[in-house]
Design an enzyme around this catalytic site. Structure first.
Site, PDB file in Angstrom:
ATOM      1  N   ARG A 100       0.784  -1.105   0.404  1.00  0.00           N
ATOM      2  CA  ARG A 100      -0.126  -0.257  -0.468  1.00  0.00           C
ATOM      3  C   ARG A 100       0.962   1.310  -0.077  1.00  0.00           C
ATOM      4  O   ARG A 100      -0.141   2.553  -0.253  1.00  0.00           O
ATOM      5  CB  ARG A 100      -0.767  -0.228   1.161  1.00  0.00           C
ATOM      6  CG  ARG A 100      -0.043  -0.095   2.769  1.00  0.00           C
ATOM      7  CD  ARG A 100      -1.406  -0.258   3.630  1.00  0.00           C
ATOM      8  NE  ARG A 100      -0.098   0.025   5.149  1.00  0.00           N
ATOM      9  CZ  ARG A 100      -0.572  -0.104   6.263  1.00  0.00           C
ATOM     10  NH1 ARG A 100      -1.837  -0.585   6.339  1.00  0.00           N
ATOM     11  NH2 ARG A 100      -0.175  -0.456   7.437  1.00  0.00           N
ATOM     12  N   GLY A 143       2.266  -8.931   8.295  1.00  0.00           N
ATOM     13  CA  GLY A 143       2.743  -8.636  10.014  1.00  0.00           C
ATOM     14  C   GLY A 143       2.680  -9.066  10.770  1.00  0.00           C
ATOM     15  O   GLY A 143       1.985 -10.087  10.361  1.00  0.00           O
ATOM     16  N   ASP A 166       9.631 -11.440  21.338  1.00  0.00           N
ATOM     17  CA  ASP A 166       8.883 -11.134  20.863  1.00  0.00           C
ATOM     18  C   ASP A 166       6.929 -10.885  21.604  1.00  0.00           C
ATOM     19  O   ASP A 166       6.181 -10.141  21.074  1.00  0.00           O
ATOM     20  CB  ASP A 166       8.004 -11.913  19.322  1.00  0.00           C
ATOM     21  CG  ASP A 166       9.470 -10.736  18.384  1.00  0.00           C
ATOM     22  OD1 ASP A 166      10.725 -10.691  18.401  1.00  0.00           O
ATOM     23  OD2 ASP A 166       9.656 -11.813  17.114  1.00  0.00           O
ATOM     24  N   HIS A 189      41.263  -1.476   1.392  1.00  0.00           N
ATOM     25  CA  HIS A 189      41.529  -1.181  -0.242  1.00  0.00           C
ATOM     26  C   HIS A 189      42.371  -2.656  -0.984  1.00  0.00           C
ATOM     27  O   HIS A 189      43.204  -3.199  -0.900  1.00  0.00           O
ATOM     28  CB  HIS A 189      42.564  -0.318  -0.922  1.00  0.00           C
ATOM     29  CG  HIS A 189      41.855  -0.089  -2.123  1.00  0.00           C
ATOM     30  ND1 HIS A 189      41.234   1.098  -1.975  1.00  0.00           N
ATOM     31  CD2 HIS A 189      42.847   0.048  -2.982  1.00  0.00           C
ATOM     32  CE1 HIS A 189      40.715   1.333  -3.891  1.00  0.00           C
ATOM     33  NE2 HIS A 189      42.331   0.565  -4.103  1.00  0.00           N
TER      34      HIS A 189
END
EC number: 1.8.1.7
Length: 458
Positions: A200, A263, A304, A437
């Site tokens: 969205r 989600g 969580d 490098h």
């Protein structure tokens, strides 16, 4: 009052297992643990580990293309066997699950392979009706995918399902723009699935640095994902053997599989929390203080299920700190302010720590050091892809407030950058480091001029 256990842990994921193992193995506590599914939780069984292995597998065609640019004219990825990959993946997950279980057994933890719920402040009830008492209870039940509330949502698959498919779909829809949706779109596309992703918003990965988000959005399109922005599903329905998706712009399309990656929610339902008075956040997560203690003194929560920083290493640190604090007489809190993270896309990943450029600008004056360039490796092969290295610096203190990397192995690089940034490094500290490098990462220590400045003078 005597208890069956000093500690009972609900959940056998990363946070719960670490807490149980440290409490029992290092601090001598009598510990019980209940896990209703497979030991190891989301990360090991249906998240980070299998996902990363799939990312590796999905890179074959890009690697072959790059090698052709280096003169290997006949380089080709060949055919991919999902069946062969699944067999190896299942074997690896079984190995990891066994390792988690063995670690708990060796520490003396008593494992209950069933669901547990709270009966009161000190009692858990197992699925078989058995009740166990504990002086302390730790809830580490994790999170679960949350489906959007649209008609036909039951026809959609969740992230867990990808790892269990008998065969890959020919054409798939990913709904969502977060890291799970983007990683899964990357995987499916790389494994030869015609992949559509609908989101969205106007750029994927909301919450990350905007410049990095735009690069990730462009990369998804470049590798062949049909990314449809500004689009949301309004319903799913059966269409023979396929699934028809209707969108809010009036369009419709058909797919062999639809993955809902919109989600995750803290897994607090059915835990019997109503029997304890444990306070919840608006998100449904368990509210805890800086010690991971809930509103009920005997009940703690990590990972969580608390909806703080939902990452596996954070859950592990929280579980370890809890065990040291409560059982080891070593009080430790977890600092959630600076946590590195990575999104595993391909060919370039996104690594991040600290404030985004937008957050830093809102906070006050900030100097932005940003380098966007074509890396030697892919440029030589004929690719036009670009990578980004960005440091956000507070002008007054010279402290590095954030670092964002979009490029090959960005997850590996951000882990190393996280060390000095967590220590409070300044831009001068970065400048003092000698460059290696030729590497892409040397840009982090060679950027001398401010790219742009937010706030303040100039």
């Amino acid at each position: 009052m005597s208890f069956d256990y000093d500690l009972f842990v609900i959940g056998g994921g990363s946070g719960g297992v670490r807490a149980a193992r440290i409490a029992a193995g290092q601090h001598g506590a009598k510990v019980g643990l209940a896990e209703e599914s497979r030991m190891g939780g989301t990360c090991v069984i249906r998240g980070c580990v299998p996902k990363k292995l799939m990312i590796f597998a999905s890179n074959a065609s890009l690697m072959a293309e790059e090698m052709r640019g280096y003169g290997w004219a006949d380089a080709a990825a060949g055919g991919f066997s999902w069946r062969d990959f699944r067999a190896k993946l299942d074997a690896e997950l079984n190995r990891l699950e066994a390792a988690y279980t063995s670690g708990l057994n060796n520490a003396g933890v008593e494992i209950h392979h069933q669901r547990a719920r709270l009966a009161d402040h000190h009692t858990v009830e197992l699925a078989d009706g058995t009740r166990k008492t504990a002086k302390h209870i730790l809830i580490a039940a994790g999170g679960r995918p949350a489906k959007p509330e649209i008609p036909g949502a039951e026809l959609g698959l969740i992230s867990d399902d990808l790892f269990l498919l008998d065969e890959l779909p020919k054409r798939a829809l990913l709904i969502g723009g977060g890291f799970i949706a983007c990683e899964f779109a990357t995987i499916l596309n790389g494994l030869g699935v015609e992949t559509v992703q609908a989101y969205r918003g106007d750029a994927v990965l909301r919450g990350f640095d905007r410049e990095a988000r735009e690069m990730a959005t462009a990369q998804l399109k470049d590798i062949g994902v049909d990314l449809r922005l500004g689009l949301s599903p309004v319903g799913l329905e059966k269409a023979g053997a396929r699934i028809a998706a209707r969108f809010d712009d009036g369009s419709a399309d058909e797919f062999d599989a639809v993955f809902l990656a919109t989600g995750r929610a803290p897994y607090t339902w059915g835990l019997g929390l109503e029997n304890t008075g444990v306070n919840l956040k608006d998100s449904g997560a368990i509210a805890v203080d800086e010690w991971s203690q809930s509103s009920v003194p005997s009940i703690f929560a990590v990972g969580d299920v608390t909806d703080r920083v939902n990452l596996t290493p954070v859950a592990i640190r929280e579980g370890h700190s809890f065990a040291d604090t409560v059982f080891g007489d070593k009080a430790r809190q977890v600092n959630h302010d600076l946590v590195a993270s990575a999104v595993y896309l391909r060919p370039h990943e996104l690594g991040s720590i600290g404030l985004t450029e937008e957050q830093a600008a809102e906070r006050g004056p900030v100097d932005v050091y940003s380098a966007v360039f074509r890396p030697m490796r892919s440029m030589f092969a004929g690719s036009d892809v670009r990578i980004m290295m960005k440091l956000l610096v507070e002008p007054e203190s010279d402290r590095v407030l954030g670092c964002h990397i979009f490029g090959p192995e960005a997850g590996e690089m951000i882990q190393l950058a996280a060390i000095p940034i967590t220590m409070g490094a300044t831009k001068a500290d970065f400048d003092a480091a000698m460059a290696v490098h030729p590497t892409a990462a040397e840009e982090l220590v060679t950027m001398r001029n401010v790219t742009r400045r937010h706030g303040g003078e100039g």
